[in-house]
Every structure is written in structure tokens, then in C-alpha cells.
Design a protein around this motif. Sequence first.
Motif, short mmCIF file in Angstrom:
data_model
loop_
_atom_site.label_atom_id
_atom_site.label_comp_id
_atom_site.label_asym_id
_atom_site.label_seq_id
_atom_site.Cartn_x
_atom_site.Cartn_y
_atom_site.Cartn_z
N HIS A 1 0.80 -1.22 0.00
CA HIS A 1 0.00 0.00 0.00
C HIS A 1 0.84 1.27 0.00
O HIS A 1 0.43 2.30 -0.55
N VAL A 2 2.03 1.23 0.58
CA VAL A 2 2.89 2.41 0.62
C VAL A 2 3.36 2.76 -0.78
O VAL A 2 3.35 3.93 -1.19
N THR A 3 3.72 1.75 -1.56
CA THR A 3 4.14 1.97 -2.95
C THR A 3 2.98 2.55 -3.75
O THR A 3 3.16 3.49 -4.51
N VAL A 4 1.81 2.01 -3.57
CA VAL A 4 0.63 2.51 -4.29
C VAL A 4 0.37 3.96 -3.90
O VAL A 4 0.10 4.80 -4.75
N ARG A 5 0.47 4.26 -2.61
CA ARG A 5 0.23 5.64 -2.16
C ARG A 5 1.23 6.59 -2.83
O ARG A 5 0.86 7.67 -3.30
N ARG A 6 2.49 6.19 -2.91
CA ARG A 6 3.50 7.03 -3.56
C ARG A 6 3.18 7.24 -5.04
O ARG A 6 3.32 8.34 -5.56
N TYR A 7 2.77 6.16 -5.72
CA TYR A 7 2.39 6.29 -7.13
C TYR A 7 1.22 7.26 -7.30
O TYR A 7 1.19 8.04 -8.24
N LEU A 8 0.24 7.19 -6.40
CA LEU A 8 -0.92 8.07 -6.50
C LEU A 8 -0.52 9.54 -6.40
O LEU A 8 -1.06 10.38 -7.11
N VAL A 9 0.43 9.82 -5.53
CA VAL A 9 0.91 11.19 -5.39
C VAL A 9 1.78 11.56 -6.59
O VAL A 9 1.61 12.63 -7.18
N ASP A 10 2.69 10.67 -7.01
CA ASP A 10 3.58 10.95 -8.13
C ASP A 10 2.81 11.18 -9.44
O ASP A 10 3.21 11.99 -10.27
N LEU A 11 1.71 10.44 -9.61
CA LEU A 11 0.90 10.58 -10.83
C LEU A 11 -0.15 11.68 -10.70
O LEU A 11 -1.00 11.83 -11.58
N CYS A 12 -0.08 12.45 -9.62
CA CYS A 12 -1.00 13.57 -9.36
C CYS A 12 -2.45 13.13 -9.27
O CYS A 12 -3.37 13.88 -9.62
N LEU B 1 -3.57 11.88 -6.28
CA LEU B 1 -3.84 12.41 -4.94
C LEU B 1 -2.90 13.59 -4.72
O LEU B 1 -1.74 13.54 -5.11
N GLY B 2 -3.43 14.60 -4.06
CA GLY B 2 -2.58 15.70 -3.63
C GLY B 2 -2.11 15.43 -2.21
O GLY B 2 -2.77 14.71 -1.45
N ARG B 3 -0.96 16.00 -1.85
CA ARG B 3 -0.44 15.81 -0.49
C ARG B 3 0.22 17.10 -0.03
O ARG B 3 1.01 17.70 -0.75
N GLU B 4 -0.13 17.48 1.19
CA GLU B 4 0.50 18.64 1.80
C GLU B 4 0.32 18.54 3.30
O GLU B 4 -0.79 18.30 3.79
N ALA B 5 1.40 18.70 4.03
CA ALA B 5 1.40 18.72 5.50
C ALA B 5 0.68 17.49 6.08
O ALA B 5 -0.10 17.60 7.01
N GLY B 6 0.94 16.33 5.50
CA GLY B 6 0.37 15.09 6.03
C GLY B 6 -1.09 14.86 5.70
O GLY B 6 -1.71 13.95 6.21
#
Length: 184
Positions: free
Chosen positions: A154-165, A167-172
Amino acid sequence: MRPEAVVALLAEPTRLRVFSAVVLGASTLPAAAEAAGVSAKETAVALRRLQGGGLVVESEGLLAARTGHFKDIVRDTRTTEEPERHGYADEEVESLLRTFVRDGRLVRLPSQWGRRRIVLQHLTHRTFSTDTTYDERSVNEELKVWCEGAGTDHVTVRRYLVDLCLLGREAGRYWLRTDIQPAL
């Protein structure tokens, strides 16, 4: 042979053990009894039921398992089963998702980035709402459900989601990005 009949025959532990012994090469009643670890009487009873059900045959005094029923059952099940639909009009997208997503779970991620993006976009839009922000723990919990049994964590998938824009991520905090045009 119907799947229910096979299951019923093999549901009784002694019959299952005797059938397994025959599948593994026990070709006589004494050999099957010894391999299964049950008495000769129990083995004889089990063999009668297995022969009556068509899973074991006896020819020239030798026992043999008829395992072709299993292939037939799988083949019949595949042809009568409606393919899983994910709700897209595009058959290419449906085919891609049937390959990589089954029963609401990620089987594995495609190696090609374009395909990976489509699969991850599907996952994202099925999991996250546009009007909600999520903390990292919530995102992880949602993604764990998708990744259970997959070759990707799931951590890898979460990173892909952010890298592929996706999901957005800011301040946790995470949110579903709506400023990016969907590929689906």
C-alpha cells in the motif's frame, strides 16, 4: 459432473484422504489405506463412494483418479460466468481492469506507465471522495484493502498516486485531485 457433487464427495475427510492417496499414486486398496492412514474398511467405503461419484475408477484391479472433472468444472464455470464489469463504456479499459483488478482487489500493477495510471486512477476514484481530506493513516487503511494479496504494498501505491498527481499531499493531508483531467 457438477461442482457441488465434487465438493460433496471430497467434503468428508476420509474420502478426501483416500482420494489424495489415489491421486498421488496408490493403485490398490491396501496401498491407498496405508497412504491415507485409515483402516482398510474405511478405505473400501470411501473408494465405493468415490467410484460411484466418478472420481476414482478401477481397471484390471488397479485404482486411478479421474481428475479431468476438475478441468471440466473450471472450463464450464469460466464460460457461464459473466465477466466482472467496472462501469466503463470503453472495452479496452474494462479488459485492462479485469486483468489487474479482481473482486475489488488489486492483483498486481501493470509495468507500463500508461496502463498503471489507468488502474491507479480507477482505484483512486473508487476509494476517495472529492470533498474529503484524508490523513496518511486513513489513506493507508483504504489502500491496504486494495493491496491485500497483491504483489505491491500500500505504501508503494500511495507514492504512485501522489507521483501521478491522482492524490494531492500537503502537510500530512491527502485529497483527490480534481484539477487533472482523467485518463478514463
